[in-house]
Design a protein around this motif. Structure first.
Motif: not given
Length: 295
Positions: A35-39
């Motif tokens: 899960i990337e920070e953009s999520k």
């Protein structure tokens, strides 16, 4: 103190799962999980996602008290629910796994070759909440990067001073003076550390009980004598940045030392896996860590 939980931690076969990533380590844990920070756009969304990850781990059939004795939680996790129960109650009542709570507020800047803990101004209130949430014990981390006697003494004195406060509340503190696995003088630091721990143990009151969470030592079985100390409930090992394979291999050579792994436990788990894939991967990790912990 829950005597059944104490006996399980002291004499049970298995290991302790560290599910206590917090603050700056949470984005890294989520990224490892895919899960990337953009999520997520704020802290609350981030903590909601990491709770979903931890819930998935805890509810997995692989997360079983036959292999896992206890689990360390972050404060935010302690206050959240799993299937309508607070996390600690779910762990103990549904899984038979003893709940611990991370209580430190992170690390101070490097000084004298070490990072002591930042002040914990709300410790008393946090411990009172932990008691209400049926937490058994606590965990707090410092880091040693150099074999600096003055710095290591400061780390151990701070850990035990706060540990005594925790003991007075009827909780069992996990004292964690981590030696950086990349330290150029790791073995020398471990020798100083063991002497300082031994001195602090000898100063405890007769009935005081603590646990130790230490880096896997350079010399196999180096901490064996600490395991026999009457004040020490259990000595557990952190993975410290080793890969799962490395951590398990090193742990297995240290008889009586059990795992308290975080990254090495969740290695290979991702949000995109099916439940079958997720549970298969977690089962493999749990069984491998368990086998190394009962050597």
């Amino acid at each position: 103190m829950n005597t059944k939980q104490l006996e399980q931690i002291h004499a049970g076969k298995g290991f302790i799962a560290a599910l206590d990533q917090s603050g700056g380590s949470t984005p890294k844990a989520l990224l490892q999980y895919g899960i990337e920070e953009s999520k997520y756009s704020n802290e609350e969304e981030m903590y909601e996602l990491v709770h979903e990850m931890r819930t998935r781990i805890i509810k997995s059939p692989a997360f079983d008290s036959r292999y896992i004795l206890g689990a360390i939680l972050f404060e935010n996790t302690m206050d959240r629910l799993i299937d309508g129960q607070f996390t600690a109650d779910y762990l103990w009542e549904r899984k038979g796994i003893v709940p611990f709570l991370k209580v430190d507020k992170g690390l101070a800047e490097l000084e004298d070759g070490v990072q002591v803990m930042k002040p914990i101004p709300d410790l008393n209130d946090l411990l009172e909440r932990a008691i209400k949430r049926n937490i058994f014990g606590t965990k707090m981390r410092s880091v040693i990067k150099e074999a600096n006697p003055a710095g290591i003494k400061k780390v151990v004195e701070q850990q035990f001073a706060i540990g005594r406060e925790i003991v007075k509340k009827g909780l069992v503190p996990i004292v964690e003076p981590e030696v950086d696995i990349y330290s150029a003088d790791k073995q020398a630091a471990e020798a100083i550390l063991k002497d300082e721990i031994s001195a602090q143990l000898s100063a405890l009151d007769q009935d005081d009980k603590i646990m130790l969470k230490l880096s896997i030592p350079t010399e196999d079985n180096f901490y064996s004598d600490l395991m026999g100390n009457p004040h020490v409930v259990r000595v557990v090992a952190l993975s410290g940045g080793y890969s799962q394979t490395e951590a398990i291999d090193k742990l297995a050579r240290n008889h009586g030392l059990i795992a308290s792994f975080s990254r090495a436990l969740s290695q290979g788990l991702t949000a995109g896996q099916t439940d079958e894939e997720f549970n298969t991967m977690l089962t493999k990790s749990v069984h491998a860590i368990y086998e190394a912990s009962i050597k």
